[in-house]
Motif scaffolding. Structure first.
Motif, short mmCIF file in Angstrom:
data_model
loop_
_atom_site.label_atom_id
_atom_site.label_comp_id
_atom_site.label_asym_id
_atom_site.label_seq_id
_atom_site.Cartn_x
_atom_site.Cartn_y
_atom_site.Cartn_z
N ARG A 52 13.95 -2.14 -26.23
CA ARG A 52 12.58 -1.72 -25.89
C ARG A 52 11.57 -2.54 -26.70
NH1 ARG A 52 11.21 4.64 -24.61
NH2 ARG A 52 9.05 4.35 -23.98
N LYS A 108 11.18 -5.99 -25.41
CA LYS A 108 10.47 -5.94 -24.13
C LYS A 108 8.98 -5.62 -24.34
CE LYS A 108 11.44 -2.37 -21.26
NZ LYS A 108 10.26 -1.57 -20.88
N ASP A 109 8.70 -4.50 -25.03
CA ASP A 109 7.32 -4.03 -25.13
C ASP A 109 6.50 -4.74 -26.21
OD1 ASP A 109 8.12 -2.30 -23.20
OD2 ASP A 109 8.17 -0.52 -24.47
N ASN A 110 7.14 -5.07 -27.35
CA ASN A 110 6.38 -5.64 -28.46
C ASN A 110 6.34 -7.16 -28.44
OD1 ASN A 110 6.95 -2.93 -29.06
ND2 ASN A 110 6.61 -3.23 -31.22
N GLY A 151 7.64 -9.03 -25.70
CA GLY A 151 7.48 -9.51 -24.33
C GLY A 151 8.43 -10.64 -23.95
N ILE A 152 9.58 -10.75 -24.63
CA ILE A 152 10.49 -11.86 -24.27
C ILE A 152 11.39 -11.49 -23.09
CG2 ILE A 152 10.46 -12.84 -26.62
CD1 ILE A 152 13.39 -11.95 -26.89
N GLN A 182 11.28 -8.77 -19.42
CA GLN A 182 10.46 -7.85 -18.62
C GLN A 182 11.22 -6.54 -18.36
OE1 GLN A 182 9.14 -11.17 -18.35
NE2 GLN A 182 7.58 -9.87 -19.27
N THR A 183 12.53 -6.64 -18.25
CA THR A 183 13.34 -5.44 -18.03
C THR A 183 14.53 -5.47 -18.98
OG1 THR A 183 14.78 -6.49 -16.40
CG2 THR A 183 12.79 -5.45 -15.54
N ARG A 241 14.47 -17.80 -27.94
CA ARG A 241 14.50 -16.37 -27.62
C ARG A 241 15.88 -15.90 -27.15
NH1 ARG A 241 11.75 -15.09 -22.01
NH2 ARG A 241 12.82 -16.63 -20.74
#
Length: 533
Positions: A336, A339-341, A343-344, A346-347, A395
């Motif tokens: 999470r 993804k959220d912090n 942004g590498i 999307q799901t 990444r």
């Protein structure tokens, strides 16, 4: 005409159904199982918003949690009706929940008096330091002989203490005898059985054993522990077994159905994995990662940083079983975060592909100690660290390092468990959302050097709650006799790398963990005027 006949005869053939509310840290699910075959018939899932008002703080809205339960129930019942399944066949509901998360509400208005403080939350670090400092020898294990737990930000009592000290509305409600405390199971059961109009204020032994107010030997709230934390016993829920009728649903499509099972999520997964024998263990990969091993009917204390907790008590007159637990705070939560912090991705599912592209972390190690380190270190001052970076690192390597981190943390708790019991696990039974990541499962087998076994029906937490509810006295539609338990189909991941390479990577990981330690200390820096008022 024949179509209608067929539909109604289909309905009859299913027999009794049992439902489970699975209220986790990141989502709520409602699932319906066939009590005879343990087959999952339908379910619905709703994500839960987490808020981070300050660094290290994690909160959720108790009303949103409750609303999500109603929504999941309604949607699932609609889906069942579409499948021609009669919802009146649902004979019982079990509850399983994120543990330790702390809610205080007003029993007259039914309103929460503050957001739920989530188990991961770190605001109580200074409270914990104060409590440890008043113990003889500043020992974080001072209460372990009664609770099985170290004094830590993780458990409910310190969160409740913080709420009473820092939230005026809660302080007043406690003084005016209007306050009720509960973990998420208690909040849900109270609301679903009527709330301010006669709701049942109870919890089960597994959830109670995570508060630090519960004596795991007497199996009840402990007056001395309540005095130690200065918490009035009148605000606590009544402690019941994990499998008995607590009350009936008072609204919605399932009005009148008994709520008859209650287990903290990790205990529920142990039951759902059928780990009823001394020595059987499972590892659940959710927001955090939790390895539990059944140790039988006598509590076993760990010398290697594991917790002693109540595994289950499946009936009022049944014995309590205990477990050793290794708790890791951040597993799925790292996905999470990426993804959220950052942004590498999307799901969440992208992570596996990204990591598989490189097949190695290329010497990059990621210790996601966002909430300090839990087992086996219990080091609240640790913080997250990414090390071993070079100009080559990208990444994909970071994604791979994140998956490896989950596996290395599991290896640390498995090692501790093997040391405590002297018996080495021959294979690891796994479940939880992250087990759909096949790369992670293979990595886990490689890093543990033992096979990893995953059931084909991954919802073992909900299954455990449904089993407890269906087996309750007065419901009795689900048999827990060993010969009646359904054979579970599963998939096995065998280790594929040589043990030497595995050991080398693990040694590097341990080095990275040491780098993450003692980062965030709340002791003020001495700048020459310490002690002056």
């Amino acid at each position: 005409m024949n179509g209608i006949m067929a539909a109604s005869s289909n309905r009859i053939m299913l027999g009794p159904l049992v439902a489970a509310i699975d209220q986790g840290t990141s989502s709520t699910r409602f699932l319906v199982f066939n009590a005879k075959t343990a087959e999952l018939l339908s379910h619905h899932q709703v994500e839960i918003k987490q808020s981070f008002p300050k660094e290290g703080w994690v909160e959720e809205d108790p009303k949103e949690i409750l609303q999500s339960v109603y929504e999941c129930m309604d949607r699932t019942c609609e889906k069942l009706t579409k499948l021609n399944i009669d919802i009146s066949n649902i004979k019982a509901i079990g509850v399983t929940n994120q543990r330790e998360t702390t809610i205080v509400w007003d029993k007259e208005t039914g309103e929460p008096l503050y957001n739920a403080i989530v188990w991961l939350d770190l605001r109580t670090q200074s409270t914990v330091e104060r409590l440890i400092n008043k113990t003889p020898g500043r020992n974080k294990n001072h209460l372990k002989h009664k609770t099985g737990l170290p004094i830590s930000t993780y458990f409910s009592a310190v969160k409740l203490r913080w709420l009473m000290d820092n939230v005026e509305k809660i302080h007043e409600a406690v003084l005016s005898h209007k306050a009720m405390f509960g973990t998420v199971d208690s909040w849900l059961i109270w609301c679903l059985t009527g709330g301010k109009k006669g709701g049942v204020h109870c919890t089960d032994v597994t959830n109670a054993s995570r508060t630090m107010l519960f004596n795991i030997h007497t199996m009840d709230w402990d007056p001395e522990l309540c005095t130690y934390f200065d918490i009035p016993m009148e605000i606590l829920p009544k402690v019941r077994s994990s499998s008995e009728i607590y009350g009936l649903m008072k609204s919605g499509p399932l009005t009148g159905v008994p709520i008859s099972g209650c287990l903290g999520d990790q205990s529920a997964a142990l039951v759902g994995q059928m780990c009823f024998k001394d020595g059987q263990a499972k590892n659940t990969y959710g927001t955090g990662c939790f390895l539990l091993k059944n140790v039988g009917t006598k509590p076993v204390m760990s010398d290697h940083g594991l917790l002693t907790t109540v595994a289950y008590k499946l009936g009022r007159d049944k014995p309590a079983y205990y477990a050793l637990e290794g708790s890791v705070a951040i597993a799925g939560a790292v996905v999470r975060w990426l993804k959220d912090n950052l942004g590498i991705i999307q799901t969440s599912s992208e992570l596996e592909k990204l990591a598989a592209d490189v097949g190695t972390s290329y010497g990059c190690y990621f210790v996601p100690a966002f909430s300090g380190l839990y087992a086996p270190y219990w080091e609240p001052s640790a913080r997250g660290i990414i090390c071993g970076l070079t100009q080559f690192t990208n990444r994909s390597h970071l994604a791979f390092a994140a998956l490896e981190a989950v596996c290395f943390q599991t290896r640390e708790i498995l090692d501790a468990m093997n040391l405590d019991s002297g018996i080495h696990l021959a294979q690891l039974q796994v479940d939880g959302g992250m087990t759909s990541n096949r790369l992670l499962m293979q990595l886990q087998a490689d890093i543990l050097c033992i096979p990893v076994v995953k059931p084909s029906m991954p919802e073992t937490t909900a299954l455990g709650a449904a089993m407890a509810a269906g087996a309750a006295e007065g419901v009795s539609v689900w048999s827990l006799n060993p010969e009646d338990l359904t054979e579970v189909t599963s998939e096995k991941f065998e280790p594929q790398i040589n043990p030497e390479e595995s050991e080398l990577r693990y040694a590097r990981w341990k080095k990275a963990v040491q780098r993450a330690m003692n980062w965030e200390t709340t002791e003020p820096v001495n700048n020459g005027n310490a002690g002056q008022k």
